[in-house]
Design a protein around this motif. Structure first.
Motif, PDB file in Angstrom:
ATOM      1  N   SER A 259       0.942  -1.157   0.001  1.00 40.18           N
ATOM      2  CA  SER A 259       0.067  -0.178  -0.008  1.00 40.18           C
ATOM      3  C   SER A 259       0.886   1.347   0.004  1.00 40.18           C
ATOM      4  CB  SER A 259      -0.786   0.291   0.938  1.00 40.18           C
ATOM      5  OG  SER A 259      -0.233   0.025   2.474  1.00 40.18           O
ATOM      6  N   CYS A 260       0.441   2.250  -0.593  1.00 43.45           N
ATOM      7  CA  CYS A 260       1.472   3.429  -0.762  1.00 43.45           C
ATOM      8  C   CYS A 260       1.077   4.303   0.542  1.00 43.45           C
ATOM      9  CB  CYS A 260       0.834   4.145  -2.151  1.00 43.45           C
ATOM     10  SG  CYS A 260      -0.283   5.345  -1.741  1.00 43.45           S
ATOM     11  N   PRO A 261       2.126   5.210   0.437  1.00 43.77           N
ATOM     12  CA  PRO A 261       2.051   5.858   1.781  1.00 43.77           C
ATOM     13  C   PRO A 261       1.065   7.248   1.835  1.00 43.77           C
ATOM     14  CG  PRO A 261       4.020   6.602   0.294  1.00 43.77           C
ATOM     15  CD  PRO A 261       3.171   5.280  -0.120  1.00 43.77           C
ATOM     16  N   THR A 262       0.365   7.254   0.337  1.00 41.81           N
ATOM     17  CA  THR A 262      -0.387   8.566   0.176  1.00 41.81           C
ATOM     18  C   THR A 262       0.459   9.818   0.030  1.00 41.81           C
ATOM     19  OG1 THR A 262      -1.128   9.509   2.253  1.00 41.81           O
ATOM     20  CG2 THR A 262      -2.313   7.551   1.665  1.00 41.81           C
ATOM     21  N   CYS A 263      -0.070  10.848  -0.748  1.00 42.57           N
ATOM     22  CA  CYS A 263       0.424  12.144  -1.022  1.00 42.57           C
ATOM     23  C   CYS A 263      -0.409  12.965  -1.231  1.00 42.57           C
ATOM     24  CB  CYS A 263       1.598  11.984  -1.694  1.00 42.57           C
ATOM     25  SG  CYS A 263       1.059  11.589  -3.752  1.00 42.57           S
ATOM     26  N   GLY A 264      -0.318  14.075  -1.699  1.00 40.81           N
ATOM     27  CA  GLY A 264      -1.188  15.403  -2.135  1.00 40.81           C
ATOM     28  C   GLY A 264      -2.059  14.907  -3.330  1.00 40.81           C
ATOM     29  N   ARG A 265      -1.733  13.949  -3.915  1.00 46.86           N
ATOM     30  CA  ARG A 265      -2.727  13.226  -5.206  1.00 46.86           C
ATOM     31  C   ARG A 265      -3.879  12.638  -4.675  1.00 46.86           C
ATOM     32  NH1 ARG A 265       2.252  12.231  -6.963  1.00 46.86           N
ATOM     33  NH2 ARG A 265       3.098  13.722  -8.729  1.00 46.86           N
ATOM     34  N   CYS A 266      -3.578  12.171  -3.478  1.00 44.49           N
ATOM     35  CA  CYS A 266      -4.703  11.050  -2.880  1.00 44.49           C
ATOM     36  C   CYS A 266      -6.127  11.669  -2.689  1.00 44.49           C
ATOM     37  CB  CYS A 266      -4.308  10.238  -1.527  1.00 44.49           C
ATOM     38  SG  CYS A 266      -5.260   9.096  -1.264  1.00 44.49           S
ATOM     39  N   ARG A 267      -7.339  11.259  -3.192  1.00 47.87           N
ATOM     40  CA  ARG A 267      -8.545  11.963  -2.844  1.00 47.87           C
ATOM     41  C   ARG A 267      -9.584  10.863  -2.327  1.00 47.87           C
ATOM     42  NH1 ARG A 267      -5.910  15.610  -3.040  1.00 47.87           N
ATOM     43  NH2 ARG A 267      -5.937  17.195  -4.708  1.00 47.87           N
ATOM     44  N   VAL A 300      -2.880  -1.656  -2.842  1.00 45.52           N
ATOM     45  CA  VAL A 300      -4.031  -0.532  -2.433  1.00 45.52           C
ATOM     46  C   VAL A 300      -3.242   0.749  -2.606  1.00 45.52           C
ATOM     47  CG1 VAL A 300      -5.304   0.272  -0.528  1.00 45.52           C
ATOM     48  CG2 VAL A 300      -4.820  -2.082  -0.710  1.00 45.52           C
ATOM     49  N   MET A 301      -3.605   1.671  -3.699  1.00 45.14           N
ATOM     50  CA  MET A 301      -2.798   2.738  -3.976  1.00 45.14           C
ATOM     51  C   MET A 301      -3.736   3.903  -4.173  1.00 45.14           C
ATOM     52  SD  MET A 301      -0.294   0.896  -4.553  1.00 45.14           S
ATOM     53  CE  MET A 301       0.871   2.231  -5.378  1.00 45.14           C
ATOM     54  N   GLY A 302      -3.157   5.130  -3.744  1.00 42.92           N
ATOM     55  CA  GLY A 302      -3.824   6.210  -3.359  1.00 42.92           C
ATOM     56  C   GLY A 302      -4.388   6.886  -4.703  1.00 42.92           C
ATOM     57  N   CYS A 303      -3.906   6.703  -5.711  1.00 40.13           N
ATOM     58  CA  CYS A 303      -4.499   7.467  -6.973  1.00 40.13           C
ATOM     59  C   CYS A 303      -4.452   6.668  -8.245  1.00 40.13           C
ATOM     60  CB  CYS A 303      -3.601   8.860  -6.978  1.00 40.13           C
ATOM     61  SG  CYS A 303      -2.051   8.691  -7.786  1.00 40.13           S
ATOM     62  N   VAL A 304      -5.132   7.043  -9.319  1.00 39.31           N
ATOM     63  CA  VAL A 304      -5.159   6.448 -10.535  1.00 39.31           C
ATOM     64  C   VAL A 304      -4.195   7.033 -11.426  1.00 39.31           C
ATOM     65  CG1 VAL A 304      -7.952   6.033 -10.560  1.00 39.31           C
ATOM     66  CG2 VAL A 304      -7.252   8.380 -11.112  1.00 39.31           C
ATOM     67  N   VAL A 305      -3.636   8.069 -10.911  1.00 39.45           N
ATOM     68  CA  VAL A 305      -2.585   8.791 -11.794  1.00 39.45           C
ATOM     69  C   VAL A 305      -1.346   7.744 -11.849  1.00 39.45           C
ATOM     70  CG1 VAL A 305      -1.175  10.755 -12.259  1.00 39.45           C
ATOM     71  CG2 VAL A 305      -3.402  11.040 -11.418  1.00 39.45           C
ATOM     72  N   ASN A 306      -0.804   7.625 -10.745  1.00 41.49           N
ATOM     73  CA  ASN A 306       0.422   6.702 -10.744  1.00 41.49           C
ATOM     74  C   ASN A 306       0.056   5.229 -10.093  1.00 41.49           C
ATOM     75  OD1 ASN A 306       2.271   8.524 -11.428  1.00 41.49           O
ATOM     76  ND2 ASN A 306       2.421   9.273  -9.424  1.00 41.49           N
ATOM     77  N   GLY A 307      -1.211   4.951  -9.368  1.00 44.36           N
ATOM     78  CA  GLY A 307      -1.468   3.656  -8.925  1.00 44.36           C
ATOM     79  C   GLY A 307      -1.347   2.503  -9.816  1.00 44.36           C
ATOM     80  N   PRO A 308      -2.027   2.595 -10.970  1.00 47.72           N
ATOM     81  CA  PRO A 308      -1.973   1.417 -11.573  1.00 47.72           C
ATOM     82  C   PRO A 308      -0.442   0.872 -12.235  1.00 47.72           C
ATOM     83  CG  PRO A 308      -3.723   2.614 -12.619  1.00 47.72           C
ATOM     84  CD  PRO A 308      -3.099   3.503 -11.591  1.00 47.72           C
ATOM     85  N   GLY A 309       0.227   2.133 -12.378  1.00 45.00           N
ATOM     86  CA  GLY A 309       1.575   1.863 -12.868  1.00 45.00           C
ATOM     87  C   GLY A 309       2.598   1.383 -11.773  1.00 45.00           C
ATOM     88  N   GLU A 310       2.302   2.088 -10.586  1.00 45.49           N
ATOM     89  CA  GLU A 310       2.993   1.705  -9.177  1.00 45.49           C
ATOM     90  C   GLU A 310       2.692   0.242  -8.934  1.00 45.49           C
ATOM     91  OE1 GLU A 310       2.919   4.647  -6.195  1.00 45.49           O
ATOM     92  OE2 GLU A 310       3.588   6.214  -7.695  1.00 45.49           O
ATOM     93  N   ALA A 311       1.690  -0.051  -9.164  1.00 49.30           N
ATOM     94  CA  ALA A 311       1.005  -1.576  -8.881  1.00 49.30           C
ATOM     95  C   ALA A 311       1.150  -2.692 -10.019  1.00 49.30           C
ATOM     96  CB  ALA A 311      -0.399  -1.500  -8.173  1.00 49.30           C
TER      97      ALA A 311
HETATM   98  S1  SF4 Z   1      -0.292   6.207  -5.461  1.00 46.31           S
HETATM   99 FE1  SF4 Z   1      -0.641   8.127  -5.753  1.00 46.31          FE
HETATM  100  S2  SF4 Z   1      -1.350   8.895  -3.678  1.00 46.31           S
HETATM  101 FE2  SF4 Z   1      -0.255   7.029  -3.521  1.00 46.31          FE
HETATM  102  S3  SF4 Z   1       1.949   7.855  -3.152  1.00 46.31           S
HETATM  103 FE3  SF4 Z   1       1.690   7.341  -5.289  1.00 46.31          FE
HETATM  104  S4  SF4 Z   1       1.210   9.402  -6.386  1.00 46.31           S
HETATM  105 FE4  SF4 Z   1       0.758   9.750  -4.114  1.00 46.31          FE
END
Ligand code: SF4
Length: 360
Positions: A259-267, A300-311
């Motif tokens: 799971s991501c640490p969340t950041c300013g992009r998380c809604r 479990v990722m915080g945003c759709v911008v990077n989520g799918p890529g990071e996961a």
């Molecule tokens: S997945 Fe989105 S919300 Fe989570 S850390 Fe990465 S950029 Fe921030």
């Protein structure tokens, strides 16, 4: 590779998977409470349970505990060789002794004779807290060399009695010293190793020390069975030991949470969602043995911008949007889901893919 010994039906050493063990903190003479805790440990995934045998009544209790225990029982003995004999005769699947405090060779031979007859192994426990004074003087303190020599002497001492079905543990509360000692042991002894950090502390500090102490050794291929030692509920020891194995990809049929640490992009409220997903994963654990789904990575990722890529390496996961999120698998979007339904959608997909649950 170390040799293999059997503790009941659990193999330790050789090509056997690393097993998880713990120790009850009940009064062994209280058979009902001890069995209750053994069952709880078993339910949490503990494969071998050690119980303290400080007196004759506890050695007698071994007989009743063994009869009803779902896991192999190890009798932990200090000072009195007669307790070791009695515990073995009463059905203990393994003995844990410290040859240094159990008596002379004649008494030790009596223990190994019974262990041989009963075909049970003996763990030799060498501990930095009870290191022989002559070795402390020889090496100018409690050093890795001193601990190694103590372990080597203990193994030799046991082998001299004609007994070879051994497991060895050499533990220190000092993570670095523990590591250094095992670096000396690894190529010189082929006895299966029980590893862990002794007196690691409370749940918080103990977890960190155990993760580093046990993890660093397992990564080097050292260690055949593990015990996380915490001042707390032993169930936590088992849960945490399994997390260590999971993190190293050494636990078959398990779900690894990313799971991501969340950041300013998380809604979305990712912190709560991650907690819910963690609970959901825990609730699936009892079914793992039945379905044997292998090792599953859940993201479990915080945003759709990077989520799918990071996961993208995760087998299945979710990524948050504004008031909603997406269900993803290996970076591919499967569906768009309202925020409050993300955890249940994830569970449904995990069940469908890995637990043969085809119901909608
Ligand atoms: S997945 Fe989105 S919300 Fe989570 S850390 Fe990465 S950029 Fe921030």
């Amino acid at each position: 590779m170390t040799r293999k010994v059997m503790v009941g039906d659990v193999a330790i050493g050789g090509d056997a998977p690393v097993s998880v063990q713990s120790m009850t903190n009940t009064d062994t003479r209280d058979i009902r409470s001890t069995l209750k805790q053994i069952n709880e440990l078993y339910e949490s995934g503990c494969q071998i349970v050690r119980i303290a045998v400080p007196d004759s009544e506890a050695a007698e209790a071994v007989k009743h505990i063994k009869k009803e225990s779902p896991v192999p029982i190890v009798a932990d003995i200090h000072f009195d060789y007669r307790l070791a004999i009695k515990a073995a005769e009463n059905g203990a699947d393994k003995l844990r002794i410290n040859p240094g405090n159990i008596g002379n060779k004649e008494q030790l031979t009596k223990i190994t004779k019974v262990a041989k007859e009963r075909k049970i192994p003996i763990r030799i426990g060498v501990n930095s807290g009870s290191l022989e004074k002559d070795l402390i003087n020889k090496y100018g303190g409690i050093t890795a060399e001193a601990l190694f020599e103590s372990a080597e002497n203990s193994v030799e001492y046991m082998m001299d009695t004609g007994f070879e079905d051994l497991v060895l543990s050499v533990k220190s509360s000092d993570v670095v010293l523990n590591y250094q000692t095992h670096m000396l042991i690894k190529d010189k002894l082929d006895i299966p190793l029980h590893i862990g950090i002794t007196e690691a502390g409370t749940v918080k500090t103990g977890m960190v020390k155990s993760a580093i102490g046990i993890g660093s050794l397992l990564l080097r291929g050292i260690g055949d069975t593990i015990r996380v030692s915490l001042t707390g509920n032993p169930i936590e020891e088992v849960k945490f030991a399994k997390e260590i194995l999971k993190s190293l990809g050494m636990l078959d049929n398990s779900i690894n949470l990313i799971s991501c640490p969340t950041c300013g992009r998380c809604r979305i409220d990712l912190v709560e969602i991650a907690k819910d997903v963690e609970k959901m994963i825990t609730s699936l654990e009892p079914e793992m043995e039945k379905y044997k789904p292998g090792k599953i990575d859940v993201a479990v990722m915080g945003c759709v911008v990077n989520g799918p890529g990071e996961a993208k390496n995760a087998d299945i996961g979710i990524a948050g949007g504004k008031g909603k999120g997406i269900l993803i698998s290996k970076g591919e979007i499967l569906a768009s889901v309202p925020e409050e339904e993300l955890t249940s959608a994830l569970e449904k997909e995990i069940r469908r893919r890995y637990f043969g649950d085809l119901n909608d």
